[in-house]
Design a protein around this motif. Structure first.
Motif, short mmCIF file in Angstrom:
data_model
loop_
_atom_site.label_atom_id
_atom_site.label_comp_id
_atom_site.label_asym_id
_atom_site.label_seq_id
_atom_site.Cartn_x
_atom_site.Cartn_y
_atom_site.Cartn_z
N GLY A 177 62.93 49.95 4.45
CA GLY A 177 64.31 50.33 4.79
C GLY A 177 65.30 49.25 4.38
N GLU A 179 67.56 48.24 6.15
CA GLU A 179 67.74 47.35 7.30
C GLU A 179 66.70 46.24 7.34
OE1 GLU A 179 67.56 50.25 10.40
OE2 GLU A 179 65.40 50.03 10.58
N TYR A 202 79.36 50.34 6.80
CA TYR A 202 78.03 50.71 7.30
C TYR A 202 77.71 49.86 8.53
CZ TYR A 202 72.97 51.60 6.87
OH TYR A 202 71.67 51.95 7.09
N THR A 242 79.57 49.68 -1.14
CA THR A 242 78.90 50.96 -1.40
C THR A 242 79.79 51.70 -2.43
OG1 THR A 242 80.03 51.74 0.62
CG2 THR A 242 77.71 51.23 0.82
N PHE A 247 80.55 54.14 2.38
CA PHE A 247 80.18 54.59 3.71
C PHE A 247 81.12 53.94 4.70
CE2 PHE A 247 78.14 54.92 7.70
CZ PHE A 247 77.55 56.17 7.66
N ASP A 276 75.10 48.56 -2.56
CA ASP A 276 74.23 49.48 -1.84
C ASP A 276 74.48 50.89 -2.38
OD1 ASP A 276 72.83 51.05 -0.07
OD2 ASP A 276 73.66 50.17 1.76
N TYR A 278 73.06 53.80 -1.82
CA TYR A 278 72.16 54.59 -0.95
C TYR A 278 72.10 56.09 -1.21
CZ TYR A 278 76.45 55.96 1.35
OH TYR A 278 77.68 56.49 1.59
C1 LIG Z 1 75.32 52.75 3.57
C2 LIG Z 1 73.88 53.03 3.81
N1 LIG Z 1 72.95 52.23 3.27
C3 LIG Z 1 71.63 52.48 3.46
C4 LIG Z 1 71.18 53.54 4.22
C5 LIG Z 1 69.71 53.76 4.39
O1 LIG Z 1 69.12 52.82 5.18
P1 LIG Z 1 67.53 52.76 5.33
O2 LIG Z 1 66.98 52.50 3.96
O3 LIG Z 1 67.31 51.60 6.26
O4 LIG Z 1 67.09 54.07 5.88
C6 LIG Z 1 72.09 54.39 4.81
C7 LIG Z 1 71.61 55.49 5.63
O5 LIG Z 1 72.25 56.27 6.23
C8 LIG Z 1 73.49 54.13 4.60
O6 LIG Z 1 74.42 54.93 5.15
#
Ligand SMILES: Cc1ncc(COP(=O)(O)O)c(C=O)c1O
Length: 470
Positions: A177, A179, A202, A242, A247, A276, A278
């Motif tokens: 992830g 995170e 985010y 992003t 986001f 990012d 995503y």
């Molecule tokens: C801005 C952004 N980055 C990354 C992610 C994904 O995170 P992860 O890879 O931890 O699921 C999301 C998911 O909603 C997001 O909104």
């Protein structure tokens, strides 16, 4: 105690051992069996009750594990001290139910939800079977700390073709992830780094960085993305962005600002951009915009992406592409870390990509989300200018702006009362002062079935009392 008195119902849905366990437990608590009394042997009780010995064994071992009876070798089973047992009963463990697990919402517009009806279960199961097999024993051992090479190879060629990202598999690190990868990057960039974060942005960046306010600078976002002029005036050295679909506003970073952002990074040796990307797989209008990493000439972009949107959030596979100087440092510092993604999942995904199913799945999902988006835009158009849409060029969420007299918190509360979950933009703002005059709602539509979307939007408009104002 006459054990024949136990009433076991053979046709009940409750297993026999559980019925027997409950009967004996209640008999102990009510004092019908005294402390120290010996229970019949498993064989005898099985005969009395005309059930199998396994049933008795299961019931006894449950009672032993909960401390109601003790097992003494070669002697049998004995009832335990009643006072202690009474205490146990008087204080049953308090189970507090977390609100997030309670389904109080019948409609959920949270961003981060995906369409669950279109996942290719059959093909994923087929590859799981192939990977989890005796002929692939190697999958049991720890793989490469950055992730299996086969998967990194697939990712690097996919990124080049679809996002213009230029990298070798050696530059890719996998993690469970975004995170999990972000803290690693933060550690890699060292304690001197000062982070520009998007405002609104985010929540992960707020959680990870904002606690240390000295190290974080919120940079305002408008309808062209993050304000580079504000970044230039700040003391930030690393900017998290992003750019493909901001986001949560959904803004796409304009071409001018992309160039300005890269130019900002080139002004000093220690400056980096964390891109990012995503949900970039899902762009619905215009030509695909190449990644910042792809146009960077000086190895200043750390590219991040995830399979949470394109496949499933529970897969927990994200990746980063590190510039050459950073991957060298990464290998030096972190080579002792094992990969955080199970190899079985990595190899299933690698096969899924290699066989072309990933590309097919993306095409299919793009059509599904595009259709959902069309339904939303059409439905909301009837409420224009009271409600307007922005940020709908990509991804699975968009922004609704209300010409409402009601504050955002009231809109959310009204929706909640009607069983609809929505998120206000203020949730994502990291400064005390809210930069937005009008209430805005971040509307995630990925998880709602296309056939229910129109009704769900109408229900929301009803709950927010917008219909009345038309
Ligand atoms: C801005 C952004 N980055 C990354 C992610 C994904 O995170 P992860 O890879 O931890 O699921 C999301 C998911 O909603 C997001 O909104």
């Amino acid at each position: 105690m006459d054990f024949l008195m136990f009433q076991l119902e053979k046709d009940s849905l409750i297993p026999l051992y559980e019925q027997l366990y409950t009967e004996i437990k209640n008999a102990i608590i009510n004092g019908r069996i005294e402390e120290g009394a010996k229970l019949p042997s498993k064989r005898k009780l099985a005969e009395y009750l005309a059930v199998s010995q396994t049933t008795i064994e299961f019931a006894y071992s449950q009672l032993v594990s909960e401390g109601f009876i003790s097992s003494e070798s070669r002697k049998g089973f004995f009832i335990q001290n009643l006072e202690e047992l009474a205490l146990l009963e008087q204080n049953p463990p308090l189970i507090v139910q977390d609100e997030s697990t309670t389904d109080i919402y019948s409609v959920d517009f949270s961003p981060g939800k995906i369409d669950m009806d279109s996942f290719p279960f059959t093909i994923w199961r087929k590859y799981s079977k192939e990977i989890i097999s005796e002929s692939n024993k190697d999958v049991l051992s720890l793989g490469h700390p950055q992730g299996d090479y086969v998967l990194r190879q697939q990712i690097s060629s996919y990124l080049y073709q679809s996002r213009g990202v230029k990298c070798t598999p050696e530059q890719i690190i996998l993690g469970s992830g975004t995170e999990q990868i972000m803290p690693l990057i933060i550690r890699l960039l060292g304690t001197e780094a000062i982070y520009g974060i998007e405002n609104p942005g985010y929540p992960l960046t707020h959680h990870l960085l904002f606690e240390d306010k000295e190290k974080t600078v919120p940079i305002l976002v408008d309808n062209e993305g993050v304000l580079i002029s504000q970044l230039e005036r700040s003391n930030a050295t690393v900017m998290y962005v992003t750019p493909s679909h901001q986001f949560p506003t959904g803004a796409v970073l304009s071409a001018t600002r992309r160039t300005q952002l890269l130019a900002w990074a080139y002004q000093s040796e220690n400056r980096y951009i964390i891109e990012d990307d995503y949900d970039s797989e899902f762009r619905y209008t215009g030509r695909p915009i190449p990644s910042l990493q792809g146009i960077d000439q000086n190895e200043r972009v750390i590219y991040l992406s995830t399979f949470s949107k394109s496949l499933m959030p529970s897969l927990r596979i994200a990746y980063a592409v590190l510039p050459k100087q950073l991957i060298a440092q990464y290998k030096q510092k972190y080579s002792y870390y094992a990969a955080t993604v199970p190899r079985i999942d990595q190899q299933i995904l690698a096969k899924f990509m290699e066989s072309g199913y990933f590309a097919k799945h993306l095409n299919k999902m793009r059509k599904i989300y595009k259709r959902k988006l069309e339904i939303i835009t059409k439905t909301i158009a009837a409420y224009d200018p009271l409600v307007t849409i922005s940020g709908e060029q990509a991804g699975m969420h968009l922004l609704l702006t209300f010409q409402s007299m009601k504050p955002e918190s009231e809109l959310i509360a009204r929706a909640k009362q009607a069983g609809i979950r929505i998120h206000g933009i203020q949730e994502y703002v990291s400064t005390k002062q809210n930069p937005f005059e009008k209430p805005k709602i971040v509307l995630g539509f990925g998880g709602i079935e296309a056939e229910n979307l129109e009704t769900s939007i109408e229900q929301l408009m009803d709950a927010l009392e917008i219909k009345k104002l038309l």
